[in-house]
Enzyme design. Structure first.
Site, PDB file in Angstrom:
ATOM      1  N   SER A  63     -33.016  34.167  48.189  1.00 49.40           N
ATOM      2  CA  SER A  63     -32.174  32.972  48.165  1.00 49.40           C
ATOM      3  C   SER A  63     -32.855  31.814  48.879  1.00 49.40           C
ATOM      4  O   SER A  63     -33.631  32.011  49.818  1.00 49.40           O
ATOM      5  CB  SER A  63     -30.848  33.294  48.868  1.00 49.40           C
ATOM      6  OG  SER A  63     -30.130  32.118  49.166  1.00 49.40           O
ATOM      7  N   TYR A  92     -25.406  36.029  55.897  1.00 47.05           N
ATOM      8  CA  TYR A  92     -25.901  36.248  54.528  1.00 47.05           C
ATOM      9  C   TYR A  92     -27.351  35.785  54.415  1.00 47.05           C
ATOM     10  O   TYR A  92     -28.220  36.519  53.941  1.00 47.05           O
ATOM     11  CB  TYR A  92     -25.036  35.494  53.515  1.00 47.05           C
ATOM     12  CG  TYR A  92     -25.695  35.369  52.156  1.00 47.05           C
ATOM     13  CD1 TYR A  92     -25.776  36.472  51.312  1.00 47.05           C
ATOM     14  CD2 TYR A  92     -26.261  34.164  51.733  1.00 47.05           C
ATOM     15  CE1 TYR A  92     -26.399  36.379  50.072  1.00 47.05           C
ATOM     16  CE2 TYR A  92     -26.884  34.070  50.500  1.00 47.05           C
ATOM     17  CZ  TYR A  92     -26.951  35.168  49.673  1.00 47.05           C
ATOM     18  OH  TYR A  92     -27.584  35.072  48.458  1.00 47.05           O
ATOM     19  N   LYS A 146     -31.158  37.950  53.831  1.00 43.82           N
ATOM     20  CA  LYS A 146     -32.216  37.672  52.856  1.00 43.82           C
ATOM     21  C   LYS A 146     -33.570  37.526  53.560  1.00 43.82           C
ATOM     22  O   LYS A 146     -34.590  38.026  53.088  1.00 43.82           O
ATOM     23  CB  LYS A 146     -31.891  36.405  52.055  1.00 43.82           C
ATOM     24  CG  LYS A 146     -30.701  36.560  51.121  1.00 43.82           C
ATOM     25  CD  LYS A 146     -30.903  37.645  50.078  1.00 43.82           C
ATOM     26  CE  LYS A 146     -29.786  37.711  49.065  1.00 43.82           C
ATOM     27  NZ  LYS A 146     -29.903  38.835  48.116  1.00 43.82           N
TER      28      LYS A 146
END
Length: 342
Positions: A125, A150, A154
């Protein structure tokens, strides 16, 4: 025919990628725990492509279940989508995100090594760039401290892949750093179908447009952007899915057994939240009531991609306009509403 394992393959991006691989002549095996998707997606994939992927209802953090998948199939490569993915939710439930997103990758890489599967595409991402000092971001832009759990998962997962390859494990990996995937398949048969309250902008917007929700909240109008709302790079999900095909073609060309490369997958253009609402209204002739709300924790101000490296090295380019993309999202939303009525 090569066999590709797609984790999270009944999810939003996974289902579109499954369609592209089946249409390109691959066998597809899907593993999904259906935590944010529906088994009906398999039938829809079959309607689009004429082939139904082999399906395992399993969680990627379950090493026994994953070992069974590898034992029962001759897998030539893996695309790893399965993850919890909402920025806001990750701030509220960090341990859920660290467990799901990191453990699933570790289990998968262990299974790959045990079964001598070397080709790997990882769904990363643009959140790894944090709030960049310079825009657009390219793959050499600094990896900044993540603004959400989040985003941090990644970053950590990219490091796990890099460290695994550095250990001389037989692994070739393409890490695709997505910007903001939106839209739906042109057939209107698959699209983003969040369970509960949508965490992403476009499904929330289309639910408001169809009358399912009262209004859209625009989180902040006091950012340092031309209209005060956040700027993102919105990429059509089918264009994004095709990037995975190009990534596998790239892996086939690499002779080394230890190799990793990173690619931004975006349009190269930033659009603000208010610009996106206007583009939707223009594309569909439907008004979207919205209100300005407080900034949302974990959001960054502005980001968009320099995708030149993917254009040149993967021979991939985003082709679909924002308005056309939003039209597909609207067709999908109307189809969903009709199927829920039936």
């Amino acid at each position: 025919m090569k066999c590709i394992l797609i984790t999270g393959g009944t999810g939003y991006i996974g289902s579109h990628t499954a369609v592209e691989f089946i249409n390109a002549g691959y066998n597809v095996v899907i593993v999904d725990n259906l935590s944010n998707s529906s088994k009906q997606v398999l039938d829809r994939i079959e309607t689009i492509t004429g082939a139904k992927p082999k399906f395992y209802l399993a969680d990627c953090t379950d090493s026994n279940a994953m070992e069974k998948v590898f034992n029962e199939n001759h897998i030539d490569g893996v695309i790893h989508f399965a993850a919890s993915k909402a920025v806001g939710e990750s701030v509220q439930k960090p341990l859920l995100y660290y467990r799901n997103n990191i453990l699933s990758l570790i289990v998968l890489l262990e299974c790959m090594q045990k079964n001598k599967v070397v080709n790997f595409v990882f769904s990363s991402s643009c959140t790894v760039y944090g709030q960049p000092k310079e825009l657009p971001v390219d793959e050499n832009s600094p990896i900044l401290p993540a603004s959400s759990p989040y985003g941090n998962t990644k970053q950590i997962n990219e490091e796990i892949i890099r460290d695994t390859i550095a250990s001389k494990a037989s692994l070739k990996a393409v890490i695709l750093r997505y910007f903001n995937p939106i839209g739906a398949h042109p057939t209107g048969l698959i699209g983003e179908e969040p369970q509960g309250v949508p965490q992403n902008l476009v499904p929330y917007l289309t639910q408001v447009a169809i009358g399912q929700r009262n209004e859209l909240a625009v989180f902040g109008n006091d950012y340092n952007t031309p209209d005060g709302s956040c700027i993102r790079d919105y990429i059509y999900v089918v264009d994004l899915a095709q990037a995975h095909l190009k990534a596998f073609e790239k892996l086939d060309q690499i002779n080394s057994s230890n190799w990793v490369e990173y690619y931004n997958i975006g349009t190269g253009k930033g659009e603000s939240v208010l610009e996106l609402i206007n583009a939707f209204e223009k594309a569909t002739q439907v008004k979207v009531p919205y209100r300005i709300a407080n900034r949302r924790e974990g959001d960054i101000e502005a980001i968009w991609a320099n995708a030149t490296k993917a254009n040149n090295e993967l021979n991939w380019v985003a082709q679909t306009s924002l308005e056309e993309t939003l039209r597909t999202a609207w067709i999908w939303q109307k189809n969903l509403a009709n199927s829920n009525r039936d």
